[in-house]
Design a protein around this motif. Structure first.
Motif, PDB file in Angstrom:
ATOM      1  N   MET A  35     -25.446  -2.918  11.455  1.00 24.02           N
ATOM      2  CA  MET A  35     -24.282  -3.851  10.961  1.00 24.02           C
ATOM      3  C   MET A  35     -22.964  -3.145  11.039  1.00 24.02           C
ATOM      4  O   MET A  35     -23.068  -1.828  10.878  1.00 24.02           O
ATOM      5  CB  MET A  35     -24.488  -4.255   9.735  1.00 24.02           C
ATOM      6  N   PRO A  36     -22.048  -3.604  11.745  1.00 24.29           N
ATOM      7  CA  PRO A  36     -20.801  -2.818  11.898  1.00 24.29           C
ATOM      8  C   PRO A  36     -20.065  -2.741  10.479  1.00 24.29           C
ATOM      9  O   PRO A  36     -20.253  -3.448   9.512  1.00 24.29           O
ATOM     10  CB  PRO A  36     -19.895  -3.659  12.725  1.00 24.29           C
ATOM     11  N   ASN A  37     -19.371  -1.640  10.467  1.00 24.84           N
ATOM     12  CA  ASN A  37     -18.524  -1.119   9.140  1.00 24.84           C
ATOM     13  C   ASN A  37     -17.022  -1.721   9.176  1.00 24.84           C
ATOM     14  O   ASN A  37     -16.554  -1.168  10.176  1.00 24.84           O
ATOM     15  CB  ASN A  37     -18.785  -0.007   8.710  1.00 24.84           C
ATOM     16  N   ILE A  38     -16.581  -2.587   8.629  1.00 24.42           N
ATOM     17  CA  ILE A  38     -15.262  -2.970   8.776  1.00 24.42           C
ATOM     18  C   ILE A  38     -14.356  -2.782   7.477  1.00 24.42           C
ATOM     19  O   ILE A  38     -14.649  -3.602   6.467  1.00 24.42           O
ATOM     20  CB  ILE A  38     -15.128  -4.529   9.386  1.00 24.42           C
ATOM     21  N   ASP A  39     -13.426  -1.784   7.533  1.00 21.12           N
ATOM     22  CA  ASP A  39     -12.532  -1.714   6.213  1.00 21.12           C
ATOM     23  C   ASP A  39     -11.454  -2.380   6.324  1.00 21.12           C
ATOM     24  O   ASP A  39     -10.810  -2.619   7.689  1.00 21.12           O
ATOM     25  CB  ASP A  39     -12.360  -0.094   6.248  1.00 21.12           C
ATOM     26  N   SER A  40     -10.601  -2.577   5.346  1.00 21.08           N
ATOM     27  CA  SER A  40      -9.168  -3.222   5.478  1.00 21.08           C
ATOM     28  C   SER A  40      -8.267  -1.957   5.173  1.00 21.08           C
ATOM     29  O   SER A  40      -8.563  -1.251   4.156  1.00 21.08           O
ATOM     30  CB  SER A  40      -9.101  -4.154   4.222  1.00 21.08           C
ATOM     31  N   LEU A  41      -7.570  -1.496   6.015  1.00 23.77           N
ATOM     32  CA  LEU A  41      -6.589  -0.521   5.842  1.00 23.77           C
ATOM     33  C   LEU A  41      -5.219  -0.878   5.683  1.00 23.77           C
ATOM     34  O   LEU A  41      -4.570  -1.973   5.860  1.00 23.77           O
ATOM     35  CB  LEU A  41      -6.755   0.317   7.036  1.00 23.77           C
ATOM     36  N   PHE A  42      -4.408   0.184   5.115  1.00 24.32           N
ATOM     37  CA  PHE A  42      -3.100  -0.089   4.989  1.00 24.32           C
ATOM     38  C   PHE A  42      -2.754  -1.561   4.140  1.00 24.32           C
ATOM     39  O   PHE A  42      -1.897  -2.266   4.522  1.00 24.32           O
ATOM     40  CB  PHE A  42      -2.408  -0.129   6.197  1.00 24.32           C
ATOM     41  N   VAL A  43      -3.119  -1.488   2.883  1.00 26.11           N
ATOM     42  CA  VAL A  43      -3.151  -2.839   2.111  1.00 26.11           C
ATOM     43  C   VAL A  43      -1.783  -2.902   1.672  1.00 26.11           C
ATOM     44  O   VAL A  43      -1.164  -1.977   1.129  1.00 26.11           O
ATOM     45  CB  VAL A  43      -4.169  -2.582   0.866  1.00 26.11           C
ATOM     46  N   THR A  44      -1.182  -4.166   1.649  1.00 28.06           N
ATOM     47  CA  THR A  44       0.161  -4.488   0.977  1.00 28.06           C
ATOM     48  C   THR A  44      -0.253  -5.181  -0.375  1.00 28.06           C
ATOM     49  O   THR A  44      -0.982  -6.251  -0.267  1.00 28.06           O
ATOM     50  CB  THR A  44       0.796  -5.643   2.134  1.00 28.06           C
ATOM     51  N   ARG A  45       0.337  -4.494  -1.353  1.00 27.72           N
ATOM     52  CA  ARG A  45       0.078  -5.077  -2.674  1.00 27.72           C
ATOM     53  C   ARG A  45       0.897  -5.886  -3.201  1.00 27.72           C
ATOM     54  O   ARG A  45       2.269  -5.649  -3.044  1.00 27.72           O
ATOM     55  CB  ARG A  45       0.068  -3.883  -3.637  1.00 27.72           C
ATOM     56  N   LEU A  46       0.434  -7.124  -3.812  1.00 25.52           N
ATOM     57  CA  LEU A  46       1.342  -7.994  -4.426  1.00 25.52           C
ATOM     58  C   LEU A  46       1.154  -8.158  -6.000  1.00 25.52           C
ATOM     59  O   LEU A  46      -0.271  -8.384  -6.458  1.00 25.52           O
ATOM     60  CB  LEU A  46       1.452  -9.417  -3.825  1.00 25.52           C
ATOM     61  N   TYR A  47       2.031  -7.792  -6.963  1.00 28.18           N
ATOM     62  CA  TYR A  47       1.782  -7.818  -8.545  1.00 28.18           C
ATOM     63  C   TYR A  47       2.154  -9.135  -8.983  1.00 28.18           C
ATOM     64  O   TYR A  47       3.320  -9.413  -8.867  1.00 28.18           O
ATOM     65  CB  TYR A  47       2.547  -6.467  -9.068  1.00 28.18           C
ATOM     66  N   ARG A  48       1.204  -9.686  -9.717  1.00 26.14           N
ATOM     67  CA  ARG A  48       1.541 -10.958 -10.471  1.00 26.14           C
ATOM     68  C   ARG A  48       1.161 -11.105 -11.892  1.00 26.14           C
ATOM     69  O   ARG A  48      -0.027 -10.697 -11.978  1.00 26.14           O
ATOM     70  CB  ARG A  48       0.965 -12.218  -9.581  1.00 26.14           C
ATOM     71  N   ALA A  49       2.078 -11.178 -12.967  1.00 24.07           N
ATOM     72  CA  ALA A  49       1.533 -11.339 -14.146  1.00 24.07           C
ATOM     73  C   ALA A  49       2.541 -12.206 -15.171  1.00 24.07           C
ATOM     74  O   ALA A  49       3.705 -12.578 -14.407  1.00 24.07           O
ATOM     75  CB  ALA A  49       1.549  -9.935 -14.728  1.00 24.07           C
ATOM     76  N   ALA A  50       2.180 -12.476 -16.109  1.00 25.62           N
ATOM     77  CA  ALA A  50       2.972 -13.001 -17.202  1.00 25.62           C
ATOM     78  C   ALA A  50       3.740 -12.018 -17.922  1.00 25.62           C
ATOM     79  O   ALA A  50       3.479 -11.218 -18.289  1.00 25.62           O
ATOM     80  CB  ALA A  50       2.264 -13.921 -18.289  1.00 25.62           C
ATOM     81  N   LEU A  51       5.322 -12.554 -17.908  1.00 21.58           N
ATOM     82  CA  LEU A  51       6.136 -11.503 -18.545  1.00 21.58           C
ATOM     83  C   LEU A  51       5.596 -11.059 -19.861  1.00 21.58           C
ATOM     84  O   LEU A  51       5.740  -9.838 -20.226  1.00 21.58           O
ATOM     85  CB  LEU A  51       7.574 -12.152 -18.908  1.00 21.58           C
ATOM     86  N   SER A  52       5.075 -12.007 -20.652  1.00 19.00           N
ATOM     87  CA  SER A  52       4.614 -11.680 -21.925  1.00 19.00           C
ATOM     88  C   SER A  52       3.055 -10.633 -21.967  1.00 19.00           C
ATOM     89  O   SER A  52       3.173 -10.223 -23.181  1.00 19.00           O
ATOM     90  CB  SER A  52       3.804 -13.094 -22.542  1.00 19.00           C
TER      91      SER A  52
END
Length: 206
Positions: free
Chosen positions: A1-18
């Motif tokens: 089986m091939p090994n496929i990685d996710s590289l160079f990730v773009t992060r998005l932060y989401r939360a409640a202010l509280s």
């Protein structure tokens, strides 16, 4: 089986202010935004001259936390969220902190939009949402590699989120979204009859 990685990730932060710091009264924050917009003649003039629909304090006011205590409270909460995001990003800050560079109000009426842009002189940018009526537009985020994919076919409509060219983040009142400032983003047209109100900000590394 091939090994496929996710590289160079773009992060998005989401939360409640509280989730961090003192509670922020959404109604008081909304009233403050309207009060500032009504009194800010320089901001109104800038919006008229630049064809900006609605109102923004971006080009006129740099001292919102000093003018209104609720904005000072908001900054304390945002500081905690940004610190948490910086930790997730595994930044080596060399003993320094990410500090608020600027903070501004956005009031988009029906038909208002904010074209695609980046924040090139900052590290983390973000927005917290004060009024999001039904029909108010989501935040549209663009894959930063899109300009380099000139010969690539389009993605399937049911492609996994991490493979899509555009992501639409639909916030609710009281949410805070954070992203690295190089990430291109826009606010599509507000299709609601009511105002879409948000407070945006930049943090820099000092």
């Amino acid at each position: 089986m091939p090994n496929i990685d996710s590289l160079f990730v773009t992060r998005l932060y989401r939360a409640a202010l509280s989730e961090h710091g003192p509670a922020i009264d959404a109604k008081e924050l909304e009233a403050s935004c309207y009060s500032i917009a009504e009194d800010d003649e320089a901001g109104q003039e800038w919006c008229d001259e630049n064809g900006y629909p609605g109102y923004t304090s971006y080009a006129s006011l740099s001292d919102l936390p000093w003018r209104f205590p609720i904005f000072a409270d908001l900054v304390k909460v945002l500081d905690a969220h940004v610190a948490a995001f910086a930790q997730d990003l595994e930044f080596d800050l060399d003993g320094k902190e990410l500090k608020l560079e600027d903070i501004w109000i956005n009031i988009l009426p029906e038909g208002g939009m904010h074209a695609s842009h980046i924040h090139p002189h900052s590290v983390i940018s973000g927005t917290t949402y004060v009024a999001m009526p039904d029909g108010a537009s989501a935040l549209k985020l663009e894959d930063p590699r899109s300009a380099r994919m000139m010969a690539a076919p389009v993605r399937r409509k049911d492609a996994r989120q991490e493979l899509r060219t555009f992501i639409y983040a639909k916030p609710v009142v009281g949410d805070v979204l954070l992203w690295e400032s190089w990430l291109r983003h826009e606010v599509p047209m507000n299709m609601s009859e009511d105002d879409r109100i948000s407070v945006s900000f930049n943090y820099s590394w000092n």
